[in-house]
Enzyme design. Sequence first.
Site, PDB file in Angstrom:
ATOM      1  N   LEU A  17       0.834  -1.203   0.000  1.00  0.00           N
ATOM      2  CA  LEU A  17       0.000   0.000   0.000  1.00  0.00           C
ATOM      3  C   LEU A  17       0.871   1.257   0.000  1.00  0.00           C
ATOM      4  O   LEU A  17       1.982   1.242   0.533  1.00  0.00           O
ATOM      5  CB  LEU A  17      -0.905  -0.020   1.230  1.00  0.00           C
ATOM      6  CG  LEU A  17      -1.853  -1.238   1.263  1.00  0.00           C
ATOM      7  CD1 LEU A  17      -2.402  -1.466   2.658  1.00  0.00           C
ATOM      8  CD2 LEU A  17      -2.977  -1.057   0.251  1.00  0.00           C
ATOM      9  N   HIS A  39       0.747 -11.319  10.048  1.00  0.00           N
ATOM     10  CA  HIS A  39       1.936 -11.722   9.281  1.00  0.00           C
ATOM     11  C   HIS A  39       2.452 -13.049   9.837  1.00  0.00           C
ATOM     12  O   HIS A  39       2.542 -13.214  11.076  1.00  0.00           O
ATOM     13  CB  HIS A  39       3.018 -10.644   9.391  1.00  0.00           C
ATOM     14  CG  HIS A  39       4.251 -10.994   8.620  1.00  0.00           C
ATOM     15  ND1 HIS A  39       4.316 -10.858   7.245  1.00  0.00           N
ATOM     16  CD2 HIS A  39       5.435 -11.511   9.006  1.00  0.00           C
ATOM     17  CE1 HIS A  39       5.508 -11.278   6.829  1.00  0.00           C
ATOM     18  NE2 HIS A  39       6.200 -11.676   7.879  1.00  0.00           N
TER      19      HIS A  39
HETATM   20  C1  GAR Z   1      -1.601 -15.990   6.114  1.00  0.00           C
HETATM   21  O1  GAR Z   1      -0.659 -16.912   6.590  1.00  0.00           O
HETATM   22  C2  GAR Z   1      -1.135 -14.574   6.386  1.00  0.00           C
HETATM   23  O2  GAR Z   1      -0.431 -14.447   7.589  1.00  0.00           O
HETATM   24  C3  GAR Z   1      -0.228 -14.339   5.209  1.00  0.00           C
HETATM   25  O3  GAR Z   1      -0.870 -14.920   4.124  1.00  0.00           O
HETATM   26  C4  GAR Z   1      -1.649 -16.013   4.584  1.00  0.00           C
HETATM   27  C5  GAR Z   1      -3.051 -15.815   4.080  1.00  0.00           C
HETATM   28  O4  GAR Z   1      -3.847 -16.922   4.401  1.00  0.00           O
HETATM   29  N1  GAR Z   1       0.008 -12.931   5.019  1.00  0.00           N
HETATM   30  C6  GAR Z   1       1.151 -12.441   4.589  1.00  0.00           C
HETATM   31  O5  GAR Z   1       2.102 -13.123   4.268  1.00  0.00           O
HETATM   32  C7  GAR Z   1       1.179 -10.925   4.491  1.00  0.00           C
HETATM   33  N2  GAR Z   1       2.519 -10.448   4.572  1.00  0.00           N
HETATM   34  P1  GAR Z   1      -5.422 -16.778   4.411  1.00  0.00           P
HETATM   35  O6  GAR Z   1      -5.810 -16.155   3.074  1.00  0.00           O
HETATM   36  O7  GAR Z   1      -5.919 -18.194   4.520  1.00  0.00           O
HETATM   37  O8  GAR Z   1      -5.796 -15.929   5.570  1.00  0.00           O
END
Ligand code: GAR
EC number: 2.1.2.2
Length: 225
Positions: free
Chosen positions: A96, A112
């Site tokens: 963003l 995260h």
């Molecule tokens: C989750 O593990 C979240 O922590 C990560 O993506 C995944 C989404 O899973 N986010 C990041 O890496 C952001 N930097 P989800 O769509 O099943 O919630």
Amino acid sequence: MKRRRVAALISGRGSNMAALLAAAESPDYPAEIALVLSNRADAAGLAHAATRGVPTAVVDSRGFRGDRAGFEAAMEAEFGRHGIELIALAGFMRVLTEGFVTRWDGRMVNVHPSLLPCFPGLDTHARALAAGVRLHGCTVHLVTAGVDEGPILAQAAVPVLPDDTEATLAARVLIEEHRLYPAALAWVAAGLVRVEDGRAVLSGVDAASGCLANPLPSAPVLSKR
Ligand code: GAR
């Protein structure tokens, strides 16, 4: 109690968004998920939200090549239509702009999959395995301009086991994400969070509940000679 209207932003599976939706089903929860917005029309989480009767929107980031401000303006138009007060990034894989982050300062949270400030960015589980860390986990934080920076609200730790693969470690962390994110969003929605010197200070929250260690370590097993 006035429930704060939250937009959950997703790019894919949406399991964290589903965890927030489940928490918000409780009438005591201080937020409602008033909109699930994805930057991809094929995000699997959109269908889950729709089956729960939650309004969904797609702002396709591919339609705004290089125009991040335009993309964000389109998202904010959706937020305006749905009276959004808080944003929960839930696997939202777009960086963003500083302008957007500043406008939502103190009102936008992210989950995260690492114990920040270790392993910001992508491929966190593979990097944790490569580094040989014994503890890994997840973090919920307020969003500031730096990627995966911002005052930490809550963290949960899991052990890294000798046979772990990226998939097994990710699954162990994800269970904690689903516990941690609803709790931390509730603190923000209830107005229990303020920022002092770049750190989040929680009022009325048991100090230990912001730093979950799970599972608690068992007594060390000593090999017999
Ligand atoms: C989750 O593990 C979240 O922590 C990560 O993506 C995944 C989404 O899973 N986010 C990041 O890496 C952001 N930097 P989800 O769509 O099943 O919630």
